[in-house]
Write a protein that holds these residues in place. Structure first.
Motif, PDB file in Angstrom:
ATOM      1  N   ARG A 156      38.914  64.280  51.917  1.00 43.77           N
ATOM      2  CA  ARG A 156      39.696  65.315  52.604  1.00 43.77           C
ATOM      3  C   ARG A 156      38.828  66.100  53.584  1.00 43.77           C
ATOM      4  O   ARG A 156      39.286  66.487  54.672  1.00 43.77           O
ATOM      5  CB  ARG A 156      40.331  66.251  51.573  1.00 43.77           C
ATOM      6  CG  ARG A 156      41.405  65.593  50.711  1.00 43.77           C
ATOM      7  CD  ARG A 156      42.066  66.610  49.797  1.00 43.77           C
ATOM      8  NE  ARG A 156      42.654  67.712  50.579  1.00 43.77           N
ATOM      9  CZ  ARG A 156      43.129  68.827  50.035  1.00 43.77           C
ATOM     10  NH1 ARG A 156      43.094  68.991  48.714  1.00 43.77           N
ATOM     11  NH2 ARG A 156      43.649  69.771  50.799  1.00 43.77           N
ATOM     12  N   PRO A 178      48.080  66.055  51.729  1.00 45.41           N
ATOM     13  CA  PRO A 178      47.112  66.645  50.785  1.00 45.41           C
ATOM     14  C   PRO A 178      47.732  67.642  49.818  1.00 45.41           C
ATOM     15  O   PRO A 178      47.124  67.968  48.796  1.00 45.41           O
ATOM     16  CB  PRO A 178      46.101  67.331  51.707  1.00 45.41           C
ATOM     17  CG  PRO A 178      46.846  67.590  52.972  1.00 45.41           C
ATOM     18  CD  PRO A 178      47.792  66.445  53.120  1.00 45.41           C
ATOM     19  N   THR A 184      41.468  67.764  56.062  1.00 48.10           N
ATOM     20  CA  THR A 184      42.599  68.298  55.301  1.00 48.10           C
ATOM     21  C   THR A 184      42.163  69.205  54.160  1.00 48.10           C
ATOM     22  O   THR A 184      42.995  69.677  53.389  1.00 48.10           O
ATOM     23  CB  THR A 184      43.461  67.156  54.722  1.00 48.10           C
ATOM     24  OG1 THR A 184      42.689  66.406  53.772  1.00 48.10           O
ATOM     25  CG2 THR A 184      43.947  66.237  55.823  1.00 48.10           C
ATOM     26  N   LEU A 185      40.856  69.438  54.031  1.00 49.46           N
ATOM     27  CA  LEU A 185      40.331  70.325  52.992  1.00 49.46           C
ATOM     28  C   LEU A 185      40.062  71.689  53.612  1.00 49.46           C
ATOM     29  O   LEU A 185      39.189  71.835  54.457  1.00 49.46           O
ATOM     30  CB  LEU A 185      39.047  69.743  52.395  1.00 49.46           C
ATOM     31  CG  LEU A 185      38.471  70.469  51.175  1.00 49.46           C
ATOM     32  CD1 LEU A 185      39.380  70.251  49.955  1.00 49.46           C
ATOM     33  CD2 LEU A 185      37.050  69.970  50.867  1.00 49.46           C
ATOM     34  N   THR A 217      41.860  66.538  43.418  1.00 51.09           N
ATOM     35  CA  THR A 217      40.937  67.421  44.133  1.00 51.09           C
ATOM     36  C   THR A 217      40.191  68.340  43.181  1.00 51.09           C
ATOM     37  O   THR A 217      39.013  68.665  43.431  1.00 51.09           O
ATOM     38  CB  THR A 217      41.699  68.264  45.173  1.00 51.09           C
ATOM     39  OG1 THR A 217      42.346  67.386  46.106  1.00 51.09           O
ATOM     40  CG2 THR A 217      40.753  69.182  45.941  1.00 51.09           C
ATOM     41  N   THR A 220      37.588  62.680  46.156  1.00 43.02           N
ATOM     42  CA  THR A 220      38.789  63.196  46.827  1.00 43.02           C
ATOM     43  C   THR A 220      38.427  64.287  47.831  1.00 43.02           C
ATOM     44  O   THR A 220      38.920  64.293  48.968  1.00 43.02           O
ATOM     45  CB  THR A 220      39.777  63.752  45.787  1.00 43.02           C
ATOM     46  OG1 THR A 220      40.021  62.773  44.781  1.00 43.02           O
ATOM     47  CG2 THR A 220      41.100  64.110  46.446  1.00 43.02           C
ATOM     48  N   VAL A 256      46.174  61.190  50.285  1.00 39.96           N
ATOM     49  CA  VAL A 256      45.048  62.112  50.469  1.00 39.96           C
ATOM     50  C   VAL A 256      44.914  62.506  51.934  1.00 39.96           C
ATOM     51  O   VAL A 256      44.610  63.663  52.261  1.00 39.96           O
ATOM     52  CB  VAL A 256      43.738  61.469  49.962  1.00 39.96           C
ATOM     53  CG1 VAL A 256      42.532  62.294  50.366  1.00 39.96           C
ATOM     54  CG2 VAL A 256      43.779  61.310  48.448  1.00 39.96           C
TER      55      VAL A 256
END
Length: 412
Positions: free
Chosen positions: A354, A332, A359-360, A341, A350, A328
């Motif tokens: 992130r 990702p 990382t989202l 996700t 999740t 994660v």
């Protein structure tokens, strides 16, 4: 509209007061704070005892003998530390065994290839470590003396300090200070679900098991009843969280030094608007999904015992993403991370992870938030529908398809 609002307020007040007045609620809510207070008291007493016993030991020294084949150890330094040179290792080891000597250090010809042998009289698990510590300190001090350069000594011993800066989009990255604030939303999500999930499940089962739902629904709309229960559960959760945090806050404010608690500096935290807003929305959306699911399970199942067979696996879905924690954070784009996700029951944890670690992407955050709110509201509407028709199913599990057929017949 006014009547509906009045009924909603009545339900919220009734459910909130009824819950907090239960003996089990008081026991469950106060048990953890009381346990924390007891633990803090024991830690405080232990630290005071350790401090009292440690004070006379600060200046305590022990005598030792040593043998040095490497030629590194400096006699003056060893003498100051309480050491005496010997050229008879066997006799020195025997003296330690019979108790006439505290310790003996045998330095080999090449310490980089052979270990330093340390022999000492047993003083207990926690005190025995002092022998190796002194032997190591004496070797390092003698080696530093030979080097003769403070710069080289610092480089060799690892005492050089490093000040690092990383950049993102042309600006200094927040680092760990930017991860902690949005990560708190994940902590709140877990705490709220752990504290409230069982009550969410029983919120609809309690009236069903007591055979009073028919009477309640003659005066209340199911939507009003379910909404009131959810709001009251949220209020109960806030009370529990405040009660749990109270002893921790008091201990930190007044007994931080005595309990050896780490000092927290808010100046190192970075509250970036984007991740904080996304974290708050993900928390609310995830709470909506799990609340609706638990209320729907309570509407379907006739008893809490039968509902428990689904409750366990459902709660396990919150922890599954941690099995892929490294992916994660570092990868990702991996398929399993993408599934977690966007799957509604794993998405909150999740996506919150992130989001905290950056990382989202904004697009992914928007999709997940919209998805969770849509799914959560849909499940809540389904839960209201199921409760309307499942409230009188006292002895068996509710047939979901059958409720829609009855709804169509009623509409005709």
């Amino acid at each position: 509209m006014a009547l509906g609002q009045h009924n909603l307020g009545t339900v919220v007040a009734f459910e909130f007061v009824r819950t907090i007045k239960k003996r089990g609620f008081a026991i469950a809510t106060l048990a953890i704070p009381i346990l924390l207070i007891v633990v803090f008291a024991l830690v405080f007493a232990s630290n005071e005892s350790s401090k009292t016993s440690a004070d006379p030991q600060k200046n305590a020294q022990f005598s030792f003998t040593y043998s040095d084949a490497s030629g590194i150890i400096k006699a003056p330094g060893a003498k100051v530390a309480g050491g005496t040179y010997t050229d008879n290792p066997a006799a020195a080891i025997e003296a330690v065994k019979n108790g006439s000597s505290d310790a003996f250090f045998l330095y080999p010809d090449d310490p980089s290839k052979e270990p330093v042998k340390v022999y000492g009289a047993d003083k207990g698990m926690f005190e025995n470590g002092k022998y190796e510590a002194v032997a190591k300190q004496l070797l390092e001090a003698s080696a530093q003396y030979d080097v003769g350069s403070p710069k080289l000594t610092a480089a060799l011993t690892g005492t050089v300090k490093f000040d690092s800066e990383t950049f993102k989009d042309g600006k200094v990255a927040a680092g760990v200070g930017g991860v902690i604030p949005p990560l708190l939303f994940l902590v709140v999500f877990y705490i709220s679900m752990i504290l409230l999930s069982n009550q969410m499940l029983n919120s609809t089962l309690e009236e069903k098991e007591n055979r009073v739902t028919e009477m309640i629904l003659t005066t209340l709309n199911p939507t009003t009843l379910i909404t009131g229960k959810i709001i009251s559960l949220f209020m109960v959760g806030l009370v529990q969280i405040l009660v749990f945090l109270a002893p921790v806050g008091l201990a930190y404010l007044f007994f931080r030094d005595s309990l050896a608690l780490p000092e927290l500096s808010l100046s190192s935290l970075v509250f970036e608007p984007g991740p904080m807003i996304v974290g708050a929305l993900l928390l609310l959306a995830g709470f909506t999904v799990f609340t609706g699911t638990l209320v729907a399970i309570g509407a379907i199942m006739p008893t809490a015992k039968e509902a428990g067979t689904i409750f366990g696996p459902l709660m396990a879905m919150m922890f599954i993403p941690f099995y892929t924690f490294s992916m994660v954070i570092s990868n990702p784009g991996a398929l399993i991370v993408q599934i977690f996700t966007y799957f509604p029951l794993t998405a909150p944890v999740t996506a919150l992870l992130r989001n905290a670690f950056g990382t989202l992407t904004p697009v992914e955050a928007g999709i997940v938030i919209v998805e969770l709110f849509v799914v959560g509201i849909a499940i809540l509407r389904l839960a209201v529908h199921l409760f309307r028709y499942g409230s009188i199913e006292y002895g068996r599990k509710l047939n979901i398809v059958g409720t829609f057929r009855r709804s169509e017949l009623a509409a005709r």
